[in-house]
Motif scaffolding. Structure first.
Motif, mmCIF file in Angstrom:
data_model
loop_
_atom_site.group_PDB
_atom_site.id
_atom_site.type_symbol
_atom_site.label_atom_id
_atom_site.label_comp_id
_atom_site.label_asym_id
_atom_site.label_seq_id
_atom_site.Cartn_x
_atom_site.Cartn_y
_atom_site.Cartn_z
ATOM 1 N N LEU A 819 0.799 -1.228 0.000
ATOM 2 C CA LEU A 819 0.000 0.000 0.000
ATOM 3 C C LEU A 819 0.829 1.274 0.000
ATOM 4 O O LEU A 819 0.278 2.348 -0.279
ATOM 5 C CB LEU A 819 -0.943 0.018 1.213
ATOM 6 N N ASP A 820 2.110 1.195 0.334
ATOM 7 C CA ASP A 820 2.919 2.421 0.305
ATOM 8 C C ASP A 820 3.076 2.994 -1.097
ATOM 9 O O ASP A 820 2.923 4.212 -1.286
ATOM 10 C CB ASP A 820 4.296 2.144 0.907
ATOM 11 N N PRO A 821 3.382 2.172 -2.131
ATOM 12 C CA PRO A 821 3.501 2.765 -3.476
ATOM 13 C C PRO A 821 2.134 3.245 -3.976
ATOM 14 O O PRO A 821 1.113 2.650 -3.647
ATOM 15 C CB PRO A 821 4.032 1.602 -4.336
ATOM 16 N N PRO A 822 2.086 4.337 -4.754
ATOM 17 C CA PRO A 822 0.803 4.801 -5.316
ATOM 18 C C PRO A 822 0.178 3.709 -6.174
ATOM 19 O O PRO A 822 0.833 3.108 -7.031
ATOM 20 C CB PRO A 822 1.200 6.024 -6.149
ATOM 21 N N GLY A 823 -1.105 3.417 -5.924
ATOM 22 C CA GLY A 823 -1.801 2.363 -6.644
ATOM 23 C C GLY A 823 -2.717 2.915 -7.715
ATOM 24 O O GLY A 823 -3.109 4.088 -7.706
ATOM 25 N N SER A 840 -8.350 12.561 7.720
ATOM 26 C CA SER A 840 -8.023 13.950 8.093
ATOM 27 C C SER A 840 -6.543 14.121 8.396
ATOM 28 O O SER A 840 -6.080 15.243 8.579
ATOM 29 C CB SER A 840 -8.858 14.379 9.305
ATOM 30 N N HIS A 841 -5.782 13.016 8.463
ATOM 31 C CA HIS A 841 -4.363 13.094 8.799
ATOM 32 C C HIS A 841 -3.477 12.739 7.607
ATOM 33 O O HIS A 841 -2.321 12.360 7.791
ATOM 34 C CB HIS A 841 -4.048 12.147 9.958
ATOM 35 N N LEU A 842 -4.013 12.850 6.399
ATOM 36 C CA LEU A 842 -3.258 12.409 5.229
ATOM 37 C C LEU A 842 -1.950 13.173 5.071
ATOM 38 O O LEU A 842 -0.931 12.600 4.686
ATOM 39 C CB LEU A 842 -4.125 12.572 3.971
ATOM 40 N N SER A 843 -1.963 14.465 5.340
ATOM 41 C CA SER A 843 -0.742 15.249 5.144
ATOM 42 C C SER A 843 0.362 14.777 6.089
ATOM 43 O O SER A 843 1.540 14.747 5.719
ATOM 44 C CB SER A 843 -1.029 16.736 5.366
ATOM 45 N N PHE A 844 -0.002 14.407 7.320
ATOM 46 C CA PHE A 844 1.011 13.902 8.254
ATOM 47 C C PHE A 844 1.527 12.546 7.792
ATOM 48 O O PHE A 844 2.739 12.301 7.780
ATOM 49 C CB PHE A 844 0.424 13.792 9.655
ATOM 50 N N PHE A 845 0.620 11.648 7.418
ATOM 51 C CA PHE A 845 1.056 10.339 6.951
ATOM 52 C C PHE A 845 1.978 10.473 5.735
ATOM 53 O O PHE A 845 2.985 9.773 5.620
ATOM 54 C CB PHE A 845 -0.156 9.480 6.590
ATOM 55 N N ALA A 846 1.628 11.382 4.825
ATOM 56 C CA ALA A 846 2.420 11.533 3.602
ATOM 57 C C ALA A 846 3.821 12.062 3.884
ATOM 58 O O ALA A 846 4.728 11.875 3.068
ATOM 59 C CB ALA A 846 1.688 12.455 2.627
ATOM 60 N N SER A 847 3.996 12.733 5.027
ATOM 61 C CA SER A 847 5.323 13.288 5.329
ATOM 62 C C SER A 847 6.298 12.228 5.834
ATOM 63 O O SER A 847 7.479 12.516 6.010
ATOM 64 C CB SER A 847 5.193 14.396 6.377
ATOM 65 N N LYS A 848 5.813 11.017 6.099
ATOM 66 C CA LYS A 848 6.661 9.966 6.629
ATOM 67 C C LYS A 848 7.101 9.013 5.518
ATOM 68 O O LYS A 848 6.461 8.908 4.466
ATOM 69 C CB LYS A 848 5.923 9.190 7.729
ATOM 70 N N ALA A 849 8.206 8.287 5.801
ATOM 71 C CA ALA A 849 8.753 7.380 4.789
ATOM 72 C C ALA A 849 7.770 6.268 4.451
ATOM 73 O O ALA A 849 7.678 5.836 3.297
ATOM 74 C CB ALA A 849 10.079 6.798 5.290
ATOM 75 N N SER A 850 7.003 5.801 5.417
ATOM 76 C CA SER A 850 6.018 4.742 5.201
ATOM 77 C C SER A 850 4.677 5.183 5.766
ATOM 78 O O SER A 850 4.402 4.998 6.957
ATOM 79 C CB SER A 850 6.466 3.430 5.853
ATOM 80 N N PRO A 851 3.821 5.777 4.936
ATOM 81 C CA PRO A 851 2.499 6.200 5.440
ATOM 82 C C PRO A 851 1.685 5.030 5.976
ATOM 83 O O PRO A 851 0.973 5.166 6.976
ATOM 84 C CB PRO A 851 1.847 6.845 4.218
ATOM 85 N N THR A 852 1.771 3.874 5.314
ATOM 86 C CA THR A 852 0.988 2.726 5.775
ATOM 87 C C THR A 852 1.421 2.304 7.173
ATOM 88 O O THR A 852 0.582 1.948 8.016
ATOM 89 C CB THR A 852 1.151 1.555 4.795
ATOM 90 N N ALA A 853 2.714 2.329 7.457
ATOM 91 C CA ALA A 853 3.189 1.979 8.796
ATOM 92 C C ALA A 853 2.616 2.924 9.849
ATOM 93 O O ALA A 853 2.238 2.491 10.945
ATOM 94 C CB ALA A 853 4.715 2.008 8.833
ATOM 95 N N MET A 854 2.508 4.214 9.523
ATOM 96 C CA MET A 854 1.931 5.165 10.472
ATOM 97 C C MET A 854 0.467 4.818 10.760
ATOM 98 O O MET A 854 0.002 4.889 11.905
ATOM 99 C CB MET A 854 2.017 6.600 9.908
ATOM 100 N N ILE A 855 -0.274 4.438 9.710
ATOM 101 C CA ILE A 855 -1.688 4.087 9.878
ATOM 102 C C ILE A 855 -1.814 2.843 10.745
ATOM 103 O O ILE A 855 -2.640 2.786 11.676
ATOM 104 C CB ILE A 855 -2.341 3.872 8.500
#
Length: 892
Positions: A819-823, A840-855
């Motif tokens: 899920l990390d790579p754009p699908g 609502s937290h997409l901008s924060f997730f996107a700032s990290k190396a692995s957005p899926t890991a943050m979720i």
């Protein structure tokens, strides 16, 4: 003779006996002028017009005609004598025709002779050789203007912006009088002022009264005879007064204890003018206030001397905590740490030689290599099996993979599809202490015989090096050598600690809602950290609050401070705020190394750093932080509608051996940690909880909290309270720095045989009419109400490695890599965040190396230990359905 050929019977008229002789002779003997056209009738170039006789002045009537041989006036049917005519002859230069002009005068006496019978009129009659022509009638009237107005304007008082109508009916007159208006003797011109106009009935209208319209108004009537003035009408435009806004509340009148504060307003919005009404109501408001008295700090007793260290020194410490300075009190003077030289075996022995250090380093290097080889073997084995990648999007298969202790057979139509089989030979360690032995041996970390990344087996074990009490003492002893130890609370009741590596783990303080999640790979590989999580009491930490600020959460420390985390840890803690952007400004505060508190994040605003982030939910907040330290949630109210949740808890003695019976009502911040502390305190006092706690929304309205007791059977009980209610000051509650606020109601039985009590306790905040919060309870002889207690959290304070997470490690890694790579069609981590209501937290997730890991980390923090893996699996499967190739066969 020419006149006889006309159409008008001139010969009959001139033959009348009363006609003047001169007029008759002229009429009969006249002949057409030489050169005049015999076929033209007279044409009037000037006809008589209506005139008015002013006073006794005669008026003149004139007429002129061409071609005309004779012209005479006829008034009221009678010919005017020829001698009264003034005749003038001339010739029209353009036509050469003769022109005759005649004038007569009419006097007032002539008109008055027929006054009342009919109007006086005159007309001209002109003759030519072709016939006669009559002019129009001209009326002669006597002009006058009476003195008295039929209606005059009257004085009025009107409110500003109100419409005004000033009537005026002028005196009777001939000709009719013209009307104009004067304002303070100056002419009112509607053409220059759009706010003014005059009606056809001569009334003056002001559309909206203005202050400048306050004046004397006069109606003036005039004609050719006279000019009349009405009586002046005074118009007063008044302004009713209006209150200004309230000023800010003044400071409390006393610097210590109970006083008062006030605010004021003035009747200047607008100021009353011209007799306008003054403002109604009070211009000053007062309210009670309480200022916390300053308390100077005092030293505690010195601690025992520490063991003699390697540098041949030992130390002892004391704290400025008996009492701690608060409310602006003075700090303690003098040193808090005392160091002396000492001698012991530890300081007399020489340090280990270089050969021993090299040996230890070699052993550690060999252990690390063995671990790496084991991991490589597992990965090779996983590639050969390939069972995890096939058809993972199937929700049932994914769910089975999430169940670490279940064994699910592969589908018949896909023999290669395998779930993760448990390794029954593997034991997973759940540590309540350090994985790193201190002086027991050289090994840093003992690993189980099985695969570290295998799912948990059914035979789960908990491994302890010693008893929990001994572990706690050892951990505190090691912490005592650190500089930050002096700022930590004494004892281990509200502390969790453990030793962690790159596999991560979790620390929890039971029954407080406080936990720290260290995700996998947050600690760099090859490093081992001893991490603690502790809850502070408010009296232990000085958190300065200003203005309308209030503490909304417990004060929590996690450390050691300054450690390097490659991924954010998640600190979970409760709060008591009813959050809304229009009522609150909420900030996350962190204490710096120097001891000052700094704002590191304002909730709802764009974060100024990527080191911190916070998700605020209804009763808990989740803080993402890459730097451990001391945190607290502080709010500042923006309006009087801002409110905090208070938990109202009632306690009473379990037994009543005497006539007196005390009921204690606690008003607590609605967080689990405070409730836990109160229950522990009441257990020591022999109290028991009466009924379930209730919640009250306490508003920032500067009003105190009142408590009263009602509806007691007076024949059995009486209250020893002298007043009708008890009161807790507003600032004591709002600051949040006094955790155990309570009131005690002391009751007295009238007989020792009385063992039943039924009453009501009312708790309300004073807000004008106010709102009431009612608590009902009954105490009977055989009822103890002990069935409602805070349930103990299941589990241990420290969980290390895979046991700390609901999602198995390999499945977690598969989800992240997918899920990390754009699908295509948006089938990536953004869709997963949306399905988990985290978009609502997409901008924060996107700032990290692995957005899926943050979720997934946030999901773990929110749902441990009772999270529903099936729902998460279904959400992941739904993402997979949007892109058929999302979970295609791939190498493990």
């Amino acid at each position: 003779g020419g006149g006889r050929r006309g159409t008008w019977p001139w010969h009959a008229e001139v033959a009348e006996p009363h006609l003047p002789t001169g007029a008759q002779q002229s009429a009969t003997v006249a002949n057409p002028a030489s050169g005049a056209s015999p076929d033209l009738l007279p044409h009037f170039q000037l006809e008589p017009e209506d005139v008015y006789i002013v006073k006794n002045k005669a008026v003149s009537l004139a007429c002129r005609a061409t071609p005309a041989t004779q012209i005479y006036f006829k008034c009221n049917g009678e010919w005017v004598h020829q001698g009264d005519h003034v005749t003038q002859h001339s010739t029209d230069r353009s036509t050469g025709l003769p022109v005759m002009e005649v004038r007569i005068e009419v006097t007032r006496q002539q008109v008055e002779k027929i006054f009342g019978l009919e109007e006086y009129w005159c007309q001209c009659v002109a003759w030519s050789s072709s016939g006669t022509t009559k002019s129009q009638k001209a009326f002669v009237r006597i002009a006058y203007l009476r003195k008295n107005f039929e209606q005059e304007p009257t004085a009025r008082e009107v409110s500003i912006e109100q419409g005004i109508v000033l009537p005026c009916r002028p005196p009777e007159g001939i000709p009719p009088a013209e009307v104009e208006w004067l304002r303070n003797e100056e002419l009112v011109d509607p053409a220059l002022d759009a706010n003014v106009y005059v009606t056809p009935e001569h009334s003056l209208v002001l559309r909206q009264a203005r202050l400048a319209d306050t004046a004397n108004y006069t109606c003036v009537a005039k004609n050719i005879v006279a000019r009349r003035r009405s009586a002046s009408a005074a118009i007063t435009v008044y302004v009713n007064g209006g209150w200004s806004t309230w000023t800010q509340w003044s400071g409390c009148s006393t610097s210590c204890g109970r006083g008062w504060q006030k605010r004021s307003r003035t009747c200047t919005n607008p100021t009353p003018l011209n007799g306008g009404a003054f403002c109604e109501g009070q211009n000053v408001q007062k309210t009670a206030c309480t200022t916390l008295c300053p308390v100077d700090g005092a030293w505690s007793e010195w601690s025992k001397w520490s063991e003699c260290g390697a540098e041949c020194t030992h130390w002892r410490s004391r704290e400025c905590s008996e009492p701690a300075p608060r409310n602006g009190g003075r700090d303690c003077h003098g040193p808090e740490l005392d160091t002396r030289n000492c001698t012991s075996e530890l300081c007399t022995h020489a340090a280990p030689g270089a050969e021993d250090v090299a040996l230890y380093v070699g052993l550690v290097a060999v252990a690390v290599c063995l671990v790496l080889l084991l991991l490589v073997g597992v990965l090779v084995y996983c590639r050969k099996k390939g069972g995890l990648d096939a058809d993972v999007a199937d929700s049932s298969i994914l769910t089975a993979g999430f169940q670490p202790v279940s064994i699910k057979p592969s589908k018949a139509d896909n023999p290669s599809l395998l779930t993760i089989q448990p390794d029954l030979s593997t034991t997973t360690m759940t540590y309540q202490g350090s994985l790193c032995p201190r002086q027991d041996g050289p090994a840093k970390l003992q690993l189980p015989n099985g695969h570290l990344l295998s799912p948990l087996s059914a035979g789960r074990h908990t491994l302890h090096h010693s008893s929990p009490a001994a572990e706690g003492a050892d951990f505190v002893a090691r912490l005592s050598t650190q500089s930050y130890f002096r700022s930590l609370p004494r004892g281990t009741n509200n502390m969790a600690y453990g030793t962690f590596n790159f596999l991560g783990g979790r620390l929890m303080i039971p029954n407080t809602g406080i936990s720290l999640l260290i995700p996998p790979d947050a600690i760099p590989r090859g490093k081992i950290y001893e991490v603690y999580l502790t809850l502070h009491k408010q009296e232990e930490v000085r958190l300065p609050l200003a203005g309308c600020q209030t503490l909304l959460s417990p004060i929590v420390s996690c450390g050691p401070p300054g450690v390097l985390l490659t991924r954010p840890a998640i600190l979970a803690m409760g709060h008591c705020v009813e959050a809304s952007a229009e009522n609150w400004s909420i900030r996350l505060k962190k204490q710096s190394c120097e001891g000052t508190w700094e704002d590191v994040l304002q909730l709802g605003a764009e974060p100024c750093t990527e080191l911190y982030y916070c998700q605020l939910e209804a009763q808990a907040c989740y803080v993402f932080t890459e730097q451990l330290g001391r945190f607290a949630l502080v709010g500042e109210s923006l309006s009087m509608a801002a409110s905090k949740r208070l938990k109202l808890v009632l306690f009473a003695p379990a037994a009543c051996p005497s006539l007196e019976y005390n009921i204690r009502v606690y008003c607590l911040s609605d967080t689990q940690d405070v409730l836990k502390e109160v229950i522990q305190l009441e257990k020591q006092l022999g109290g028991q909880l009466i009924g379930a706690p209730r919640v009250l929304h306490f508003k920032d309205s500067y009003h105190n909290l009142r408590l009263s007791i009602h509806d007691m059977p007076s024949s059995l009980w009486k209250s020893k309270l002298l007043a009708s209610y008890q009161e807790i000051p507003f600032y004591h509650i709002w600051s949040g720095l006094q955790p155990f606020l309570h009131c005690t109601f002391t009751l007295e039985r009238l007989s020792t045989s009385t063992c039943e009590l039924a009453c009501k306790i009312w708790v309300w905040q004073v807000e004008g009419d106010g709102q009431s919060f009612t608590v009902n309870f009954n105490i009977a002889k055989d009822t103890r109400f002990s069935d409602w207690l805070v349930p103990d959290e299941v589990g241990t304070p420290a969980l290390v490695g895979p046991s700390a997470f609901k999602i198995p490690f390999l499945i977690r890694q598969k989800i992240i890599s997918s899920l990390d790579p754009p699908g295509t069609r948006g089938a990536d981590w953004r869709t997963l965040a949306q399905k988990l209501n985290l978009d609502s937290h997409l901008s924060f997730f996107a700032s990290k190396a692995s957005p899926t890991a943050m979720i997934l980390n946030l999901w773990e923090a929110r749902h441990f230990p009772n999270g529903n893996l099936s729902q998460l699996a279904a959400a992941v499967a739904e993402v997979g359905k949007q892109d058929g190739a999302l979970f295609s066969e791939a190498e493990c």
